[in-house]
Design a protein around this motif. Structure first.
Motif, mmCIF file in Angstrom:
data_model
loop_
_atom_site.group_PDB
_atom_site.id
_atom_site.type_symbol
_atom_site.label_atom_id
_atom_site.label_comp_id
_atom_site.label_asym_id
_atom_site.label_seq_id
_atom_site.Cartn_x
_atom_site.Cartn_y
_atom_site.Cartn_z
ATOM 1 N N GLU A 4 30.988 -22.050 -35.509
ATOM 2 C CA GLU A 4 30.018 -22.968 -36.106
ATOM 3 C C GLU A 4 28.701 -22.254 -36.408
ATOM 4 N N GLU A 5 28.246 -21.406 -35.514
ATOM 5 C CA GLU A 5 27.021 -20.637 -35.747
ATOM 6 C C GLU A 5 27.200 -19.684 -36.924
ATOM 7 N N CYS A 7 29.160 -20.003 -39.546
ATOM 8 C CA CYS A 7 29.182 -20.737 -40.814
ATOM 9 C C CYS A 7 27.816 -21.296 -41.200
ATOM 10 N N LYS A 8 26.877 -21.333 -40.268
ATOM 11 C CA LYS A 8 25.531 -21.845 -40.558
ATOM 12 C C LYS A 8 24.491 -20.740 -40.715
ATOM 13 N N GLN A 9 24.840 -19.512 -40.318
ATOM 14 C CA GLN A 9 23.864 -18.421 -40.340
ATOM 15 C C GLN A 9 23.526 -18.033 -41.772
ATOM 16 N N GLY A 10 22.244 -17.775 -42.041
ATOM 17 C CA GLY A 10 21.789 -17.482 -43.394
ATOM 18 C C GLY A 10 21.511 -16.025 -43.685
ATOM 19 N N THR A 52 23.584 -18.356 -49.180
ATOM 20 C CA THR A 52 23.356 -19.791 -49.290
ATOM 21 C C THR A 52 24.458 -20.428 -50.127
ATOM 22 N N SER A 53 24.613 -21.736 -49.943
ATOM 23 C CA SER A 53 25.560 -22.474 -50.767
ATOM 24 C C SER A 53 24.954 -23.817 -51.138
ATOM 25 N N TRP A 102 32.659 -17.193 -44.832
ATOM 26 C CA TRP A 102 31.459 -17.921 -44.390
ATOM 27 C C TRP A 102 31.526 -19.390 -44.801
ATOM 28 N N ARG A 103 32.193 -19.659 -45.942
ATOM 29 C CA ARG A 103 32.374 -21.041 -46.410
ATOM 30 C C ARG A 103 33.572 -21.742 -45.752
#
Length: 196
Positions: A4-5, A7-10, A52-53, A102-103
């Protein structure tokens, strides 16, 4: 880090990218999380500054530090060292594959092609930094096959000068294609068409 981290990391450091290449970045990998980046010396990235998405689109900005003793300067070409342009294209495929995972894509990444590549400059041993800017045109998860596909347009800069443009670069992530028991002759030890 957790899945989860991840997939949220930028952004991702060199340590993160190396851990991803060796399969150690995500502690609680879901089944099918087989994707890797190439390990050095073929890893063409030192950091992802932003990822980013927004819907089916997104953006990645990454960098690679140029090293005087890089492997490609030692062999391409003796007496005229220059980074092969195809390595810039491969860096974009590496970034697109990472973006898919990552997505949320599961499986292993493969480069699928690109429409156009335009080289307008070169990378030499005393350049300092290459920057990759990738605009994601479309990310798709194909529910029937479980595959994911990403298409992006990229610009490559060396020391802030635009030297390469790549349009419609494509990478896919497919399940069931990894060959973890190399060099043993097994199910995925022979290539050919990808069938997932």
């Amino acid at each position: 880090m957790t899945y989860e981290e991840f997939c949220k990391q930028g952004s991702f450091s060199l340590e993160d990218l190396l851990a991803f290449a060796y399969g150690n970045l995500v502690d609680d990998r879901p089944d099918g999380f087989d994707a890797r980046l190439p390990a050095p010396p073929f890893l063409m990235l030192d950091r992802i500054l932003t990822i980013t998405s927004e819907g089916r689109q997104g953006r990645i900005v990454a960098e690679q530090d140029i090293r005087l003793d890089a492997w490609y300067f030692q062999c391409h070409m003796p007496g005229d060292p220059v980074q092969p342009g195809c390595l810039c294209v491969d860096a974009i495929w590496q970034l697109l594959g990472f973006y898919c995972v990552w997505r949320g894509a599961l499986g292993a990444g493969r480069a699928l092609g690109c429409k156009n590549v335009s080289f307008n400059g070169q990378i030499r041993p005393y350049n300092r930094c290459v920057r990759y800017e990738v605009d994601i045109r479309r990310f798709s998860h194909l529910k029937d096959s479980g595959a994911s596909i990403v298409i992006g347009d990229a610009k490559v800069f060396v020391d802030n000068e635009l030297i390469t443009e790549i349009t419609q670069a494509q990478t896919g992530v497919f399940s069931g294609i990894v060959y973890p028991d190399y060099p043993k002759h097994s199910r995925n030890s022979v290539g050919g068409m990808i069938r997932s």
